[in-house]
Design a protein around this motif. Structure first.
Motif, PDB file in Angstrom:
ATOM      1  N   ASN A 162       0.801  -1.227   0.000  1.00  0.00           N
ATOM      2  CA  ASN A 162       0.000   0.000   0.000  1.00  0.00           C
ATOM      3  C   ASN A 162       0.834   1.278   0.000  1.00  0.00           C
ATOM      4  O   ASN A 162       0.684   2.127   0.886  1.00  0.00           O
ATOM      5  N   PRO A 163       1.723   1.480  -0.982  1.00  0.00           N
ATOM      6  CA  PRO A 163       2.568   2.670  -0.940  1.00  0.00           C
ATOM      7  C   PRO A 163       1.791   3.984  -0.977  1.00  0.00           C
ATOM      8  O   PRO A 163       2.166   4.946  -0.292  1.00  0.00           O
ATOM      9  N   LEU A 164       0.713   4.043  -1.757  1.00  0.00           N
ATOM     10  CA  LEU A 164      -0.037   5.300  -1.820  1.00  0.00           C
ATOM     11  C   LEU A 164      -0.699   5.602  -0.481  1.00  0.00           C
ATOM     12  O   LEU A 164      -0.630   6.737   0.013  1.00  0.00           O
ATOM     13  N   GLN A 165      -1.315   4.609   0.129  1.00  0.00           N
ATOM     14  CA  GLN A 165      -1.943   4.835   1.417  1.00  0.00           C
ATOM     15  C   GLN A 165      -0.940   5.316   2.449  1.00  0.00           C
ATOM     16  O   GLN A 165      -1.220   6.233   3.232  1.00  0.00           O
ATOM     17  N   GLU A 166       0.257   4.710   2.462  1.00  0.00           N
ATOM     18  CA  GLU A 166       1.273   5.116   3.437  1.00  0.00           C
ATOM     19  C   GLU A 166       1.760   6.538   3.167  1.00  0.00           C
ATOM     20  O   GLU A 166       2.088   7.276   4.102  1.00  0.00           O
ATOM     21  N   CYS A 167       1.806   6.947   1.887  1.00  0.00           N
ATOM     22  CA  CYS A 167       2.218   8.314   1.563  1.00  0.00           C
ATOM     23  C   CYS A 167       1.207   9.337   2.060  1.00  0.00           C
ATOM     24  O   CYS A 167       1.574  10.426   2.508  1.00  0.00           O
ATOM     25  N   VAL A 168      -0.074   9.005   1.970  1.00  0.00           N
ATOM     26  CA  VAL A 168      -1.109   9.942   2.378  1.00  0.00           C
ATOM     27  C   VAL A 168      -1.326   9.908   3.890  1.00  0.00           C
ATOM     28  O   VAL A 168      -1.639  10.932   4.508  1.00  0.00           O
ATOM     29  N   VAL A 199      -4.273  -2.632  -2.017  1.00  0.00           N
ATOM     30  CA  VAL A 199      -5.402  -2.224  -1.180  1.00  0.00           C
ATOM     31  C   VAL A 199      -6.396  -1.353  -1.945  1.00  0.00           C
ATOM     32  O   VAL A 199      -7.252  -0.714  -1.334  1.00  0.00           O
ATOM     33  N   GLY A 200      -6.293  -1.353  -3.278  1.00  0.00           N
ATOM     34  CA  GLY A 200      -7.247  -0.582  -4.065  1.00  0.00           C
ATOM     35  C   GLY A 200      -6.627   0.246  -5.161  1.00  0.00           C
ATOM     36  O   GLY A 200      -7.307   1.084  -5.765  1.00  0.00           O
ATOM     37  N   ASN A 201      -5.352   0.002  -5.442  1.00  0.00           N
ATOM     38  CA  ASN A 201      -4.676   0.719  -6.526  1.00  0.00           C
ATOM     39  C   ASN A 201      -4.121  -0.211  -7.591  1.00  0.00           C
ATOM     40  O   ASN A 201      -3.546   0.239  -8.573  1.00  0.00           O
ATOM     41  N   GLY A 225     -11.230   1.472  -8.452  1.00  0.00           N
ATOM     42  CA  GLY A 225     -12.623   1.515  -8.833  1.00  0.00           C
ATOM     43  C   GLY A 225     -13.570   1.366  -7.660  1.00  0.00           C
ATOM     44  O   GLY A 225     -14.779   1.536  -7.800  1.00  0.00           O
ATOM     45  N   GLY A 226     -13.038   1.035  -6.497  1.00  0.00           N
ATOM     46  CA  GLY A 226     -13.858   0.890  -5.293  1.00  0.00           C
ATOM     47  C   GLY A 226     -13.482   1.943  -4.263  1.00  0.00           C
ATOM     48  O   GLY A 226     -13.373   3.128  -4.572  1.00  0.00           O
ATOM     49  N   THR A 227     -13.269   1.498  -3.022  1.00  0.00           N
ATOM     50  CA  THR A 227     -12.856   2.423  -1.964  1.00  0.00           C
ATOM     51  C   THR A 227     -11.469   2.969  -2.258  1.00  0.00           C
ATOM     52  O   THR A 227     -10.556   2.230  -2.585  1.00  0.00           O
ATOM     53  N   SER A 228     -11.325   4.277  -2.139  1.00  0.00           N
ATOM     54  CA  SER A 228     -10.036   4.932  -2.325  1.00  0.00           C
ATOM     55  C   SER A 228      -9.404   5.173  -0.961  1.00  0.00           C
ATOM     56  O   SER A 228      -9.885   6.000  -0.177  1.00  0.00           O
ATOM     57  N   TRP A 229      -8.303   4.462  -0.691  1.00  0.00           N
ATOM     58  CA  TRP A 229      -7.657   4.652   0.601  1.00  0.00           C
ATOM     59  C   TRP A 229      -6.884   5.961   0.676  1.00  0.00           C
ATOM     60  O   TRP A 229      -6.590   6.452   1.769  1.00  0.00           O
ATOM     61  N   ALA A 230      -6.621   6.562  -0.479  1.00  0.00           N
ATOM     62  CA  ALA A 230      -6.088   7.927  -0.460  1.00  0.00           C
ATOM     63  C   ALA A 230      -7.154   8.872   0.092  1.00  0.00           C
ATOM     64  O   ALA A 230      -6.865   9.761   0.908  1.00  0.00           O
ATOM     65  N   LYS A 231      -8.401   8.688  -0.337  1.00  0.00           N
ATOM     66  CA  LYS A 231      -9.490   9.505   0.202  1.00  0.00           C
ATOM     67  C   LYS A 231      -9.682   9.248   1.686  1.00  0.00           C
ATOM     68  O   LYS A 231      -9.884  10.185   2.469  1.00  0.00           O
ATOM     69  N   GLY A 246      -4.379  13.331  -0.361  1.00  0.00           N
ATOM     70  CA  GLY A 246      -5.551  12.473  -0.471  1.00  0.00           C
ATOM     71  C   GLY A 246      -6.472  12.901  -1.598  1.00  0.00           C
ATOM     72  O   GLY A 246      -7.040  12.060  -2.311  1.00  0.00           O
ATOM     73  N   GLN A 247      -6.625  14.205  -1.788  1.00  0.00           N
ATOM     74  CA  GLN A 247      -7.477  14.714  -2.862  1.00  0.00           C
ATOM     75  C   GLN A 247      -6.849  14.477  -4.231  1.00  0.00           C
ATOM     76  O   GLN A 247      -7.516  14.023  -5.169  1.00  0.00           O
ATOM     77  N   THR A 248      -5.561  14.755  -4.340  1.00  0.00           N
ATOM     78  CA  THR A 248      -4.884  14.644  -5.628  1.00  0.00           C
ATOM     79  C   THR A 248      -4.875  13.220  -6.144  1.00  0.00           C
ATOM     80  O   THR A 248      -5.054  12.968  -7.341  1.00  0.00           O
ATOM     81  N   PHE A 249      -4.676  12.256  -5.252  1.00  0.00           N
ATOM     82  CA  PHE A 249      -4.509  10.867  -5.659  1.00  0.00           C
ATOM     83  C   PHE A 249      -5.743  10.009  -5.375  1.00  0.00           C
ATOM     84  O   PHE A 249      -5.654   8.785  -5.315  1.00  0.00           O
ATOM     85  N   SER A 250      -6.892  10.659  -5.247  1.00  0.00           N
ATOM     86  CA  SER A 250      -8.106   9.925  -4.876  1.00  0.00           C
ATOM     87  C   SER A 250      -8.548   8.930  -5.940  1.00  0.00           C
ATOM     88  O   SER A 250      -9.262   7.969  -5.631  1.00  0.00           O
ATOM     89  N   ASP A 251      -8.164   9.136  -7.199  1.00  0.00           N
ATOM     90  CA  ASP A 251      -8.559   8.230  -8.272  1.00  0.00           C
ATOM     91  C   ASP A 251      -7.352   7.585  -8.940  1.00  0.00           C
ATOM     92  O   ASP A 251      -7.394   7.236 -10.118  1.00  0.00           O
ATOM     93  N   TRP A 252      -6.299   7.379  -8.198  1.00  0.00           N
ATOM     94  CA  TRP A 252      -5.067   6.786  -8.701  1.00  0.00           C
ATOM     95  C   TRP A 252      -5.185   5.267  -8.730  1.00  0.00           C
ATOM     96  O   TRP A 252      -5.727   4.664  -7.810  1.00  0.00           O
ATOM     97  N   GLY A 253      -4.671   4.653  -9.781  1.00  0.00           N
ATOM     98  CA  GLY A 253      -4.580   3.198  -9.776  1.00  0.00           C
ATOM     99  C   GLY A 253      -4.942   2.556 -11.096  1.00  0.00           C
ATOM    100  O   GLY A 253      -5.363   3.208 -12.054  1.00  0.00           O
ATOM    101  N   ILE A 254      -4.753   1.242 -11.146  1.00  0.00           N
ATOM    102  CA  ILE A 254      -5.044   0.430 -12.320  1.00  0.00           C
ATOM    103  C   ILE A 254      -6.420  -0.205 -12.115  1.00  0.00           C
ATOM    104  O   ILE A 254      -6.637  -0.884 -11.100  1.00  0.00           O
ATOM    105  N   PRO A 255      -7.353  -0.022 -13.043  1.00  0.00           N
ATOM    106  CA  PRO A 255      -8.684  -0.629 -12.875  1.00  0.00           C
ATOM    107  C   PRO A 255      -8.600  -2.140 -12.667  1.00  0.00           C
ATOM    108  O   PRO A 255      -7.740  -2.823 -13.232  1.00  0.00           O
ATOM    109  N   THR A 256      -9.513  -2.650 -11.875  1.00  0.00           N
ATOM    110  CA  THR A 256      -9.519  -4.068 -11.515  1.00  0.00           C
ATOM    111  C   THR A 256      -9.519  -4.975 -12.740  1.00  0.00           C
ATOM    112  O   THR A 256      -8.753  -5.945 -12.806  1.00  0.00           O
ATOM    113  N   ALA A 257     -10.368  -4.692 -13.715  1.00  0.00           N
ATOM    114  CA  ALA A 257     -10.454  -5.541 -14.910  1.00  0.00           C
ATOM    115  C   ALA A 257      -9.141  -5.553 -15.682  1.00  0.00           C
ATOM    116  O   ALA A 257      -8.738  -6.595 -16.220  1.00  0.00           O
ATOM    117  N   ASP A 258      -8.454  -4.414 -15.738  1.00  0.00           N
ATOM    118  CA  ASP A 258      -7.182  -4.348 -16.455  1.00  0.00           C
ATOM    119  C   ASP A 258      -6.116  -5.188 -15.757  1.00  0.00           C
ATOM    120  O   ASP A 258      -5.335  -5.896 -16.412  1.00  0.00           O
TER     121      ASP A 258
END
Length: 349
Positions: A162-168, A199-201, A225-231, A246-258
């Protein structure tokens, strides 16, 4: 081992996570799971009796009545104890797999271990212990991982990444250097399989390949595509800097299907879990058709378990009915039939 935050601080963080996930708008908005880009071809004459459709499967050699995983969520507080107990009882009743939230707090504060200990309520199902991979850079090793496994009497250990979560997160643990080698050492000596989970990215195919080379047994893509742990972490930030991250990276990540399609194309036999934004049995069916062995959900189960054990039972029954409906209306009697068919089509962009 790294200095442990005060007891009240860790429990407060756990309680904040539950409250924010339940009460605040912390779902991704711009990025989606990608599952909406796929549609099943309807079969109006399936030549099947719905009563004979089989939802059973196996994962890591363990039988399941349905391909559902109650994804890792919580522990460490009284409300978390109640939620975990309700989830475990329902998982046992319906033959689901279940993970628990990060057990770091139980490793460091053993008096809270019983908020995770659900094996007595779920003696037969696959249970997955859970620790943050980054803790291997903060004093954790084989002993702590084994402690987490023993506490749960677990069938596998999830290492969440969870690098993004730890950064935020305020005062997050952000040293991710050298973890592949430490994960490889852990996998070589831990007597249960290791599951790597975002964890969601999302997990890319390149990282999945490196994790497999390190000895990881299974991957949970946990895409965007689900819960954003940055948010989530932005909502509980203690200063403007963390709140802005948290605001800037709220939609960061690779979609689940991809994540799912790219990893499955390269690793056709890898035990693979699809999670990240799945909300109903149709999402589960799409994930299975795209190559997942299990479909994991957290938010829907959290909402239900916060309400009552009966609500969790009702949710599982609905998910199973939705999945059974997909199988009947595509003319597939089993999950294996669904995966081998070509009934799931990607829509034109």
């Amino acid at each position: 081992m790294a200095p442990t935050p005060p007891d009240s601080a860790i429990q407060s963080r756990k309680a904040d996570h539950l409250r924010i996930c339940l009460d605040d708008q912390v779902q991704c908005k711009e990025v989606t799971t990608g599952l909406e880009h796929y549609r099943f071809t309807h079969c109006c004459l399936p030549e099947l009796d719905a009563q004979n459709i089989q939802l059973g499967t196996t994962f890591l050699g363990k039988p399941l009545q349905t391909p559902l995983l109650i994804s890792s969520m919580t522990g460490g507080t009284e409300i978390a104890r109640t939620i975990n107990t309700r989830l475990a009882r329902v998982a046992q009743a319906h033959g689901l797999a279940m993970g628990v939230g990060s057990q770091r707090i139980a490793v460091e504060q053993p008096q809270l271990s019983d908020t995770f200990s659900v094996r007595s309520f779920a003696p037969d199902i696959p249970l997955f212990a859970n620790l943050g991979a980054v803790q291997l850079n903060y004093g954790y090793g084989l002993a702590e991982c084994q402690q987490a496994v023993d506490l749960l009497e677990a069938d596998a250990l999830i290492l969440h990444i969870n690098p993004l979560q730890e950064c935020v997160q305020s005062r997050g643990d952000t040293n991710f250097q050298g973890l592949f080698a430490k994960i490889a050492d852990l996998c070589a000596y831990l007597p249960v399989p290791v599951i790597a989970k975002e964890v969601g990215n999302g997990i890319s195919v390149a990282i999945a390949t490196q994790l497999l080379e390190a000895g990881v047994t299974a991957i949970d893509v946990a895409g965007a595509g689900g819960t954003s742990w940055a948010k989530v972490e932005g909502e509980r930030a203690e200063d403007l800097r963390q709140r802005r991250l948290g605001q800037t990276f709220s939609d960061w990540g690779i979609p689940t299907a991809d994540c799912l399609t790219s990893i499955r194309q390269v690793h056709p036999t890898l035990p693979l879990i699809a999670s990240g934004g799945l909300r109903n049995g149709l999402d589960v069916a799409k994930a299975i058709a795209l190559g997942a062995d299990l479909a994991g959900m957290a938010y829907p189960f959290l909402k239900a378990a916060h309400d009552s054990e009966a609500a969790v039972h009702a949710l599982v029954e609905i998910l199973m009915a939705e999945l059974q409906t997909v199988l009947l209306c595509t003319g597939n009697a089993t999950l294996a039939d669904l995966q081998q068919s070509d009934c799931l089509q990607q829509l034109p962009l």
